[in-house]
Structure formats: C-alpha cells, structure tokens
Design an enzyme around this catalytic site. Structure first.
Site, PDB file in Angstrom:
ATOM      1  N   TYR A  32       0.820  -1.208   0.000  1.00  0.00           N
ATOM      2  CA  TYR A  32       0.000   0.000   0.000  1.00  0.00           C
ATOM      3  C   TYR A  32       0.848   1.249   0.000  1.00  0.00           C
ATOM      4  O   TYR A  32       2.061   1.192   0.192  1.00  0.00           O
ATOM      5  CB  TYR A  32      -0.974  -0.011   1.178  1.00  0.00           C
ATOM      6  CG  TYR A  32      -0.376   0.321   2.540  1.00  0.00           C
ATOM      7  CD1 TYR A  32       0.459  -0.574   3.204  1.00  0.00           C
ATOM      8  CD2 TYR A  32      -0.662   1.532   3.167  1.00  0.00           C
ATOM      9  CE1 TYR A  32       0.985  -0.257   4.453  1.00  0.00           C
ATOM     10  CE2 TYR A  32      -0.147   1.845   4.416  1.00  0.00           C
ATOM     11  CZ  TYR A  32       0.678   0.956   5.056  1.00  0.00           C
ATOM     12  OH  TYR A  32       1.195   1.266   6.281  1.00  0.00           O
ATOM     13  N   LYS A 149       6.411  -1.932   1.902  1.00  0.00           N
ATOM     14  CA  LYS A 149       5.220  -1.378   2.574  1.00  0.00           C
ATOM     15  C   LYS A 149       4.035  -2.330   2.418  1.00  0.00           C
ATOM     16  O   LYS A 149       3.111  -2.086   1.639  1.00  0.00           O
ATOM     17  CB  LYS A 149       4.902   0.021   2.025  1.00  0.00           C
ATOM     18  CG  LYS A 149       4.025   0.854   2.948  1.00  0.00           C
ATOM     19  CD  LYS A 149       4.047   2.303   2.550  1.00  0.00           C
ATOM     20  CE  LYS A 149       3.037   3.151   3.288  1.00  0.00           C
ATOM     21  NZ  LYS A 149       3.185   3.170   4.749  1.00  0.00           N
ATOM     22  N   GLU A 181      11.415   2.311  14.490  1.00  0.00           N
ATOM     23  CA  GLU A 181      10.539   3.395  14.012  1.00  0.00           C
ATOM     24  C   GLU A 181       9.247   3.378  14.811  1.00  0.00           C
ATOM     25  O   GLU A 181       9.052   2.535  15.684  1.00  0.00           O
ATOM     26  CB  GLU A 181      10.253   3.226  12.508  1.00  0.00           C
ATOM     27  CG  GLU A 181       9.637   1.886  12.163  1.00  0.00           C
ATOM     28  CD  GLU A 181       9.550   1.617  10.659  1.00  0.00           C
ATOM     29  OE1 GLU A 181       9.493   2.563   9.852  1.00  0.00           O
ATOM     30  OE2 GLU A 181       9.516   0.424  10.304  1.00  0.00           O
ATOM     31  N   LEU A 205      10.826   1.243   7.287  1.00  0.00           N
ATOM     32  CA  LEU A 205      10.268   1.735   6.032  1.00  0.00           C
ATOM     33  C   LEU A 205      11.052   2.982   5.614  1.00  0.00           C
ATOM     34  O   LEU A 205      11.363   3.834   6.442  1.00  0.00           O
ATOM     35  CB  LEU A 205       8.787   2.087   6.204  1.00  0.00           C
ATOM     36  CG  LEU A 205       8.137   2.448   4.861  1.00  0.00           C
ATOM     37  CD1 LEU A 205       7.924   1.206   4.009  1.00  0.00           C
ATOM     38  CD2 LEU A 205       6.823   3.173   5.062  1.00  0.00           C
TER      39      LEU A 205
END
Ligand code: PDD
Length: 285
Positions: A32, A149, A181, A205
């Site tokens: 996505y 992702k 993260e 990411l």
C-alpha cells in the site's frame, strides 16, 4: 458518501466489492501507499509511486496499471470527492485466485487487485502539532522486510492499542536495544542541534516524508546523523519527533515516563514542520 476506486471502476463506497479469495484479505499479500493531499493536490506523488514500484518488485507482484494511470486515478478521486486536505490510500494485492493456496497464482490468470480511496483529514493544522504526542516503547517483533510497505499491519495496530491503554498516543518499536521506528512513522531525536534518525535498511520503512525532511534539513544547514539510538538516549534528547505522510513532522514530548526537553514541541521540529509544509504546498501536483 465517498466514491472509491476498485479494479477499474469508480463506485460508491457501499457498493465496492472484493472477492473473499483475494490474497490481501486471506494472506496480507499486498502492498500500500498513503499520499497526502494539500489544497486538493498530491504531495510527493513521485516518491510514493517509486516506493510502490519497489515494493511490488520485491514481492514479485505485477503492477495492474502504469504510474501515469495511477496519477490519473488519484486525481479523479480527489475531484469526485472534493478532497482538499487528507490522503489517498492505495492498495495492490496479488489478486483473487480460484481458491486459497499458499503458492502464488499465475499472474496471467490472476490479475492484481487495485483499490484506492480518499480520507479527509486536517493535516497542516493538526492539533497534535501544537501539543506534541506521547509515545511508549515496545519490542519490535515485526518481520524482517519492513522496507516493503506491506499491509501486514497487525502488530503496528497492536502497538497503537498498547499506547492507548497506557494513556499515550503511539509506540516506538525497539530491536536489539535501538529504536527502529514508530508504528506508522519514522522516529527522530535532536541533541545539541543535531537531528538523529536511524539509517535506512530492511529494518525500517524508507519514509517518503523522511527523505524530504532530511533533504530540507540539510538545505537549511542543519546537521543530520543517520544512526540508531536507544530509548535512554531519546529520553535524554532536547527534542524528539516523527514523520509520515499523515503527520508530516509531529513533535514527541514524552517517551515512556520521561518528558522530552521542556515537554512542549521543540524549535527544530517546529521549524522542520514549517519548511516541510511550505515546500509541499509549492511542489504538490
Ligand atoms: N505509514 N514507517 C512506517 C512503519 C510507516 O507505516 C510509515 C507510513 C512511515 C512513514 O512513511 P511516509 O513518510 O512515506 O509516510 C514509516 C502510513 C502513513 C500509514 O500506514 O498510514
């Protein structure tokens, strides 16, 4: 009611349909992107399109449409939904084969599924930009390809719930003693004027907002160091913040039990947020 896009058609959201055999639904076999929209225009569409292409390639998944077609669909959804501020969610899955099977279907027989929808949201004037957010630290137990992702968002969702339960807003994930993260954003600290954020690898990411913010920081003569940091170092920092397409630059004012700096958004996070929004408004397409 929103108009959404599903496999070539624009339909009212309550009429949109996806097969029960869709591999996104059965196996989280999908990727996505979330692209922000300001003043009815797309922020860094190119960056998101390139990362999407890379995610697809890493998973050996076919792109159902070209990048130009994707741009046209994004714009059509903005127009049909009168979206001025918020985001466009895009999802591509490995499609719906005839039955559930662990093996990938033949892409010639099973085309990828493509879904997009708009989300209206206050981005530029989000209240959290003025107050800052509180984060808790949790263990990072996600899989090893966080650079892709994918829609495997169960653990990040659980992390968000752990944060809520603890009276906080979000969670920072920690692996081998260092922060990877946030549940849906990249994490930063500021110490002695220097901006510190984890280096790129398969562990995080590669945020599109991160790339823009680091570039803008360097252009503004701010010092940037890409390396890992611990929760203890973060708690002792002058400032902390996160970045993503849905938060832009968002100050963090508490990590677990420790207040960061003065407990209010710091000057560097504020400045970066301003510069980022200014440039995004200028360059949005
Ligand atoms: N999340 N890290 C993770 C784990 C993310 O899910 C995201 C984005 C980011 C920031 O990437 P970008 O700057 O390209 O948005 C970092 C999106 C917004 C989401 O899941 O809604």
């Amino acid at each position: 009611m929103r108009t959404v896009y599903v496999n070539g058609e624009y339909v009212p959201e309550n009429e949109a349909k996806i097969s029960v055999f869709d591999r996104g639904f059965l196996m989280a076999d999908g990727v996505y992107e979330v692209t922000s929209v300001l003043e009815g225009k797309l922020v860094d569409f190119d960056g998101h399109a390139k990362r999407l292409e890379r995610s697809l390639k890493e998973l050996d998944m076919a792109a159902p449409v070209t990048t130009d077609e994707l741009l046209a669909i994004h714009r059509e959804l903005i127009a049909r939904n009168d979206l001025t501020e918020g985001g466009i969610y895009l999802q591509i899955t490995r499609g719906a084969p005839a039955d559930r099977d662990f093996a990938f279907p033949d892409p010639a027989e099973t085309p990828s599924s493509l879904v997009l929808f708009t989300q209206q949201k206050n981005l530029a004037n989000a209240p959290a930009a003025n107050t800052g957010i509180k984060v808790i630290s949790i263990e990072d137990i996600r899989w090893g390809r966080r650079d892709i992702k994918t829609v495997q968002l169960l653990y990040p969702s659980m992390g968000k719930m752990m944060a809520k339960k603890a009276g906080a807003d979000d969670a920072w994930m920690v692996e081998d003693g260092q922060v990877t993260e946030g549940t849906s954003n990249n994490a930063y600290i500021v110490k002695g004027g220097k901006i510190i954020t984890r280096q790129l690898s398969n562990d995080i990411l590669h945020g599109i907002t991160r790339a823009a913010v680091l570039r803008l920081a360097k252009e503004a003569q701010m010092e940037v160091e890409e390396r890992g940091f611990t929760i203890e170092e973060a708690q002792d920092a002058d400032e902390a913040f996160v970045t993503s397409a849905t938060t832009f630059v968002q100050p963090v004012v508490q990590i677990d039990d420790a207040t960061i700096g003065t407990g209010t958004p710091g000057p560097i996070a504020k400045r970066l947020r301003e510069i980022y929004i200014d440039e995004s408004l200028k360059k949005a397409i």
